[in-house]
Design a protein around this motif. Sequence first.
Motif, mmCIF file in Angstrom:
data_model
loop_
_atom_site.group_PDB
_atom_site.id
_atom_site.type_symbol
_atom_site.label_atom_id
_atom_site.label_comp_id
_atom_site.label_asym_id
_atom_site.label_seq_id
_atom_site.Cartn_x
_atom_site.Cartn_y
_atom_site.Cartn_z
ATOM 1 N N ASN A 164 9.160 -12.530 15.625
ATOM 2 C CA ASN A 164 10.110 -11.798 14.832
ATOM 3 C C ASN A 164 11.154 -12.500 14.405
ATOM 4 O OD1 ASN A 164 12.340 -9.232 15.024
ATOM 5 N ND2 ASN A 164 10.562 -8.517 13.998
ATOM 6 N N ALA A 165 11.862 -13.227 15.129
ATOM 7 C CA ALA A 165 12.859 -13.916 15.065
ATOM 8 C C ALA A 165 13.075 -14.906 13.769
ATOM 9 C CB ALA A 165 13.592 -14.904 16.224
ATOM 10 N N SER A 166 11.603 -15.635 13.774
ATOM 11 C CA SER A 166 11.445 -16.612 12.734
ATOM 12 C C SER A 166 11.201 -15.774 11.355
ATOM 13 C CB SER A 166 9.874 -17.409 12.988
ATOM 14 O OG SER A 166 10.352 -18.218 14.149
ATOM 15 N N SER A 167 10.612 -14.672 11.570
ATOM 16 C CA SER A 167 10.470 -13.789 10.263
ATOM 17 C C SER A 167 11.775 -13.215 9.773
ATOM 18 C CB SER A 167 9.532 -12.580 10.598
ATOM 19 O OG SER A 167 9.476 -11.553 9.317
ATOM 20 N N ARG A 168 12.834 -12.925 10.694
ATOM 21 C CA ARG A 168 14.105 -12.559 10.289
ATOM 22 C C ARG A 168 14.655 -13.932 9.557
ATOM 23 N NH1 ARG A 168 16.049 -7.643 12.915
ATOM 24 N NH2 ARG A 168 14.381 -6.957 14.256
ATOM 25 N N ALA A 169 14.535 -14.915 10.152
ATOM 26 C CA ALA A 169 15.358 -16.286 9.871
ATOM 27 C C ALA A 169 14.950 -16.400 8.275
ATOM 28 C CB ALA A 169 14.911 -17.276 10.576
ATOM 29 N N LEU A 170 13.740 -16.342 8.158
ATOM 30 C CA LEU A 170 13.058 -16.758 6.584
ATOM 31 C C LEU A 170 13.615 -15.989 5.678
ATOM 32 C CD1 LEU A 170 9.675 -17.904 7.839
ATOM 33 C CD2 LEU A 170 11.399 -19.450 6.976
ATOM 34 N N THR A 171 13.587 -14.387 6.019
ATOM 35 C CA THR A 171 14.135 -13.631 5.149
ATOM 36 C C THR A 171 15.598 -13.816 4.777
ATOM 37 O OG1 THR A 171 12.816 -12.105 5.977
ATOM 38 C CG2 THR A 171 14.427 -11.087 4.829
ATOM 39 N N GLN A 172 16.257 -14.026 5.707
ATOM 40 C CA GLN A 172 17.975 -14.366 5.718
ATOM 41 C C GLN A 172 18.049 -15.553 4.859
ATOM 42 O OE1 GLN A 172 20.611 -12.443 7.087
ATOM 43 N NE2 GLN A 172 18.702 -10.993 7.422
ATOM 44 N N LEU A 173 17.462 -16.660 5.047
ATOM 45 C CA LEU A 173 17.573 -18.054 4.356
ATOM 46 C C LEU A 173 17.127 -17.775 2.907
ATOM 47 C CD1 LEU A 173 15.779 -20.406 6.697
ATOM 48 C CD2 LEU A 173 18.199 -20.218 6.467
ATOM 49 N N ASP A 174 16.341 -16.883 2.324
ATOM 50 C CA ASP A 174 15.832 -16.778 1.190
ATOM 51 C C ASP A 174 16.848 -15.637 0.597
ATOM 52 O OD1 ASP A 174 14.406 -16.832 -1.136
ATOM 53 O OD2 ASP A 174 12.913 -15.170 -0.359
ATOM 54 N N ASN A 175 17.300 -14.654 1.230
ATOM 55 C CA ASN A 175 18.094 -13.522 0.601
ATOM 56 C C ASN A 175 19.451 -14.209 0.261
ATOM 57 O OD1 ASN A 175 15.893 -11.719 0.739
ATOM 58 N ND2 ASN A 175 16.738 -10.700 2.550
ATOM 59 N N VAL A 221 5.442 -11.308 26.369
ATOM 60 C CA VAL A 221 6.399 -10.625 25.517
ATOM 61 C C VAL A 221 7.357 -11.275 24.753
ATOM 62 C CG1 VAL A 221 8.599 -8.983 25.729
ATOM 63 C CG2 VAL A 221 6.537 -8.720 27.470
ATOM 64 N N THR A 222 7.303 -12.794 25.300
ATOM 65 C CA THR A 222 8.225 -13.657 24.421
ATOM 66 C C THR A 222 7.658 -13.954 22.842
ATOM 67 O OG1 THR A 222 9.118 -14.864 26.388
ATOM 68 C CG2 THR A 222 8.874 -16.220 24.260
ATOM 69 N N LEU A 223 6.305 -13.914 22.805
ATOM 70 C CA LEU A 223 5.516 -14.158 21.587
ATOM 71 C C LEU A 223 6.109 -13.016 20.516
ATOM 72 C CD1 LEU A 223 1.957 -14.632 22.539
ATOM 73 C CD2 LEU A 223 3.515 -16.348 21.863
ATOM 74 N N PRO A 224 6.053 -11.875 20.493
ATOM 75 C CA PRO A 224 6.582 -11.179 19.285
ATOM 76 C C PRO A 224 8.032 -11.218 19.139
ATOM 77 C CG PRO A 224 6.151 -9.671 21.087
ATOM 78 C CD PRO A 224 5.424 -10.903 21.375
ATOM 79 N N VAL A 225 8.775 -11.453 19.992
ATOM 80 C CA VAL A 225 10.230 -11.951 20.052
ATOM 81 C C VAL A 225 10.437 -13.189 19.176
ATOM 82 C CG1 VAL A 225 12.486 -12.441 21.230
ATOM 83 C CG2 VAL A 225 10.758 -10.769 22.146
ATOM 84 N N GLU A 226 9.819 -14.062 19.435
ATOM 85 C CA GLU A 226 9.934 -15.439 18.666
ATOM 86 C C GLU A 226 9.492 -15.443 17.247
ATOM 87 O OE1 GLU A 226 11.578 -18.004 19.693
ATOM 88 O OE2 GLU A 226 11.914 -16.843 21.610
ATOM 89 N N VAL A 272 15.869 -23.927 12.367
ATOM 90 C CA VAL A 272 16.007 -23.756 13.631
ATOM 91 C C VAL A 272 17.203 -22.984 13.903
ATOM 92 C CG1 VAL A 272 16.565 -24.721 16.013
ATOM 93 C CG2 VAL A 272 14.918 -25.809 14.284
ATOM 94 N N ALA A 273 18.415 -23.281 13.260
ATOM 95 C CA ALA A 273 19.703 -22.522 13.508
ATOM 96 C C ALA A 273 19.481 -21.051 13.005
ATOM 97 C CB ALA A 273 20.764 -23.055 12.733
ATOM 98 N N ALA A 274 18.824 -20.901 11.884
ATOM 99 C CA ALA A 274 18.464 -19.629 11.348
ATOM 100 C C ALA A 274 17.575 -18.875 12.601
ATOM 101 C CB ALA A 274 17.991 -19.826 9.859
ATOM 102 N N HIS A 275 16.896 -19.497 12.941
ATOM 103 C CA HIS A 275 15.874 -18.519 13.902
ATOM 104 C C HIS A 275 16.661 -18.351 14.974
ATOM 105 C CE1 HIS A 275 12.307 -18.159 16.817
ATOM 106 N NE2 HIS A 275 13.181 -18.548 17.603
ATOM 107 N N GLU A 276 17.534 -18.972 15.407
ATOM 108 C CA GLU A 276 18.393 -18.364 16.675
ATOM 109 C C GLU A 276 19.428 -17.593 16.360
ATOM 110 O OE1 GLU A 276 17.698 -19.464 19.556
ATOM 111 O OE2 GLU A 276 16.363 -20.751 19.125
ATOM 112 N N ALA A 277 19.929 -17.631 14.979
ATOM 113 C CA ALA A 277 20.548 -16.217 14.495
ATOM 114 C C ALA A 277 19.767 -15.150 14.397
ATOM 115 C CB ALA A 277 21.205 -16.627 12.972
#
Length: 227
Positions: A170-181, A163-168, A96-101
């Motif tokens: 995309n934020a999750s996709s970014r979060a998972l990438t960051q958590l892995d990288n 419009v909120t759907l792609p924003v959310e 959840v924290a990574a998603h908000e980041a």
Amino acid sequence: MYYYDSTFIVLIPALLLSLYAQAKIQSTYSRYSRQYSMSGLTGAEAARKILDLNGLYDVAIEVIPGNLTDHYDPRNRVLRLSREVFYGNSIAAIGVAAHEAGHALQHNRGYAPLIFRNALVPVANIGSNLSWILIMLGFIINSVGFINLGILLFSAVVLFQVVTLPVEFNASSRALTQLDNYNILYGEEIYKAKRVLNAAALTYVAATIMAVSQLLRLILLTRDSRD
């Protein structure tokens, strides 16, 4: 005499999906909030690491009351985390924290859907507060003008949800990438964090379908009143 509103049936699928989505996020979050990450990082530490490694040193992180009240404030550039997420070192808290980041990363990089959604906020707030008042007033005084204005304002709420759907997502996709990288979560932990974020995303899907269903119902009610 009882008035039977046949248009209410339009809302039933959305209501059922909303109930399922709420149950899904509660059960999924509860499950993975009891599984601690191998890194030992708290949600706040994980978010701070993601922000700093992306050069967002000026984005503050604050703790706020409530359960799953986590959000990113683009106006003040503050990431606000619920106490359980801020201090927790579970897979759910870090996800959840990574998603908000991820929202902070979107903001920093000028992600178009986020900018558009932020621009819609004032109009959506007005629509949310006034649309039903205008619609009810329109039915009471038999004014098509008030009804149409109310529907127009509510359409802004629907657009905001869409419009909120792609924003959310995309934020999750970014979060998972960051958590892995950045090795904040490892192996199977990434999959588990994804399950938490997917469950959260379902609540946004349900909210969007509910908003669209309500708009359709309003249009049907207006048509029936004219007939």
